[in-house]
Design an enzyme around this catalytic site. Structure first.
Site, PDB file in Angstrom:
ATOM      1  CG  ASP A  96      77.419 -15.505  22.109  1.00 51.16           C
ATOM      2  OD1 ASP A  96      77.005 -16.165  21.131  1.00 51.16           O
ATOM      3  OD2 ASP A  96      76.718 -15.274  23.104  1.00 51.16           O
ATOM      4  CD  GLU A  97      77.817 -16.766  26.685  1.00 54.49           C
ATOM      5  OE1 GLU A  97      77.834 -16.207  27.800  1.00 54.49           O
ATOM      6  OE2 GLU A  97      76.777 -17.166  26.140  1.00 54.49           O
ATOM      7  CB  ALA A  98      82.353 -20.874  20.694  1.00 58.45           C
TER       8      ALA A  98
END
Length: 531
Positions: free
Chosen positions: A336-338
């Site tokens: 997530d949230e890369a």
């Protein structure tokens, strides 16, 4: 005549005095037994009726057939009840028709599946039947809630210890009923994790997802990369000392979780949320320079170096060692949230990492951004979107589900236990909005994600992120009373879902939490009994 009247009057006065002063006070009526349908999660089937059963000095816990696993569950129950009741409650393998009877296998248990149970209470006995030991254990959790809340206290209490008569037949709606604990933002000790495990098990949660790595801390010892833990785990949000689990610590968490029929799902978040790893080993950075340790709460700034072969040596070693220690089926790879990883690099990274998980005999779970890459067959997407998530992103997950990707539902504005209850909540965050007790309960996993087949939903999970949480008291205040509602969504049939009925059952849990020493939020939405 006058003398007789005087004597008669004196006798009346004496009798009246005896009536008011000499009659001992009547004992308070014993509280009524908890109705069979008053438990959380709501059972699939309840048939009340017949005589109640009362535990007494002579009560035995019987395990006919001498099953080792059944004896363990029986011993667990005895250990729970002995302090408050003061009874010996010996566990015996001798057959009998009285007491508390654990029946593993036998007639009619085949339909109960791996986790279901049947509890039958009558004048002489309470029998818990199941096809598998996990079912017996879940039946024990129901039995606990049918006893007075004072049964949870660790000192001797006054009874009676009565269980209403009738039969509960119960099986779960979903096979995955999880809770996630973030030990990376703030580190929690083995004993703190065990305390949470005990609380989860009361509500038939069967997965403990441990978020073991993030920008702020790496929490699991990896022999081939020792600085991950010793340096990357040396701090936490706000600059505290942090900490990490040795391999023996991790095995102890797994052992304890297994004794409560929870499977541990470890998470190593990547390619983003990796600053603790990048700070520990310069070679994992594209520029070869290690950044400083990080103790803030912003996200999305870190990334493993996707083009470097050394990155995949690192990934292989970490997954190999973690898989060897983890008996459960799943290993979570984050994703997530890369925001600092380009889309092409993200896809390339996930395409290389998923086969590594499979190589070491595990099934990968990723946060739902995995569906923007190429989810391998059988791998799982965990959806954490919320009302403000774009239609395109939701459709991406739904399409993956249509194409065979199983989904775990953790909508942030419903299931995230770290979201504030309201604007006055002293802990937690509010980026997904305020999540009241009713809001956390009032949704249906089977229809929540439009376009995703109901059959694609493995179950639900309640994440608890720890940016603002650093003690067990913090965990409990945010988890209770919302966690039991998520547990009910995972266990109970959709037909039982009703907020007005649920909030009354939930209110009845308050005295139990008081007895267990759980400091919960007394939401004004719930009609709690007066203390």
């Amino acid at each position: 005549m006058r003398r007789r009247r005087l004597l008669f009057s004196l006798l009346l006065v004496a009798a009246a005095g005896m009536g008011t002063a000499a009659v001992p006070p009547q004992p308070a009526a014993a509280p009524a037994a908890t109705p069979l349908d008053r438990v959380v999660p709501a059972p699939a089937s309840v048939v009340p009726g017949g005589a109640a059963y009362t535990l007494g000095e002579g009560t035995r816990i019987r395990v006919p057939g001498n099953s080792g696993e059944a004896r363990k569950v029986a011993g667990y129950l005895a250990g729970l009840l002995r302090p408050a009741t003061g009874f010996d409650l010996p566990v015996t393998t001798k057959d009998g028709r009285d007491g508390i009877v654990f029946q593993l296998g036998g007639r009619g248990t085949g339909k109960l599946g791996a986790e279901g149970y049947r509890l039958t209470s009558g004048g002489r006995s309470v029998t818990i039947s199941a096809a598998r030991p996990a079912g017996l254990f879940h039946g024990v959790q129901t039995l606990r809630q049918l006893l007075p809340a004072s049964a949870e206290r660790r000192t001797e209490q006054r009874g009676p210890w009565t269980i209403a008569g009738g039969t509960i037949t119960d099986t779960p709606r979903y096979g995955h009923r999880g809770a996630m604990l973030d030990v990376s933002r703030h580190f929690f000790t083995v004993e703190q994790v065990k305390r949470y495990i005990d609380q989860l098990s009361l509500y038939k949660i069967n997965k403990l997802h441990l978020h073991l790595s993030d920008d702020q801390g790496w929490r699991i010892a990896i022999k081939s990369w020792p600085k991950l833990a010793t340096y990357g785990g040396s701090t936490q949000v706000g600059g505290g000392k942090g900490g990490f689990y040795t391999k023996d610590d991790y095995r102890e968490i797994i052992r304890y979780a297994s004794s409560r029929y929870l499977t541990v799902v470890p998470e190593i978040d990547m390619p983003g949320h990796t600053n603790a790893a990048l700070a520990s080993y310069a070679e994992l950075n594209c520029n070869g320079q290690a950044p400083p340790l990080y103790t803030g709460t912003e996200v999305g700034f870190s990334s493993l170096c996707v083009p470097k072969q050394r990155t995949y040596d690192f990934v292989d070693d970490v997954i190999r060692e973690l898989a060897a220690m983890t008996p459960g089926r799943y290993l979570h790879i984050g994703g997530d949230e890369a925001h600092s990883t380009s889309h092409d690099d993200y896809v390339a990274f996930m395409d290389r990492v998923q086969p590594v998980v499979a190589k070491y005999g595990k099934t990968a779970i990723g946060w739902h951004q995995l569906t923007g890459a190429h989810p391998a067959k059988g791998n799982v997407a965990q959806y954490w979107g919320y009302d403000k998530t774009s239609a395109a992103e939701r459709a991406q997950v739904a399409t993956a589900a249509q194409n065979g990707t199983p989904v775990i539902l953790s909508p942030a504005d419903r299931a995230y236990l770290d979201m504030k209850y309201d604007k006055n909540t002293p802990l937690g965050l509010s980026w997904a909005g305020y999540v009241s007790v009713q809001r956390s309960y009032d949704w249906d996993p089977g229809t929540y994600l439009e376009g995703a087949p109901a059959s694609s939903v493995l179950g639900v999970e309640a994440p608890l992120w720890a940016e603002t949480l650093s003690t067990s008291a913090h965990i409990e205040y945010m988890a209770f009373p919302r966690l039991p509602g998520i547990a009910e969504l995972g266990w109970s049939p959709a037909s039982t879902h009703d907020w007005d009925a649920y909030k009354k059952r939930l209110a009845a849990q308050g005295p139990r939490w008081d007895a267990m020493g759980i400091g919960y939020y007394r939401s004004p939405e719930v009609p709690w009994p007066a203390k």
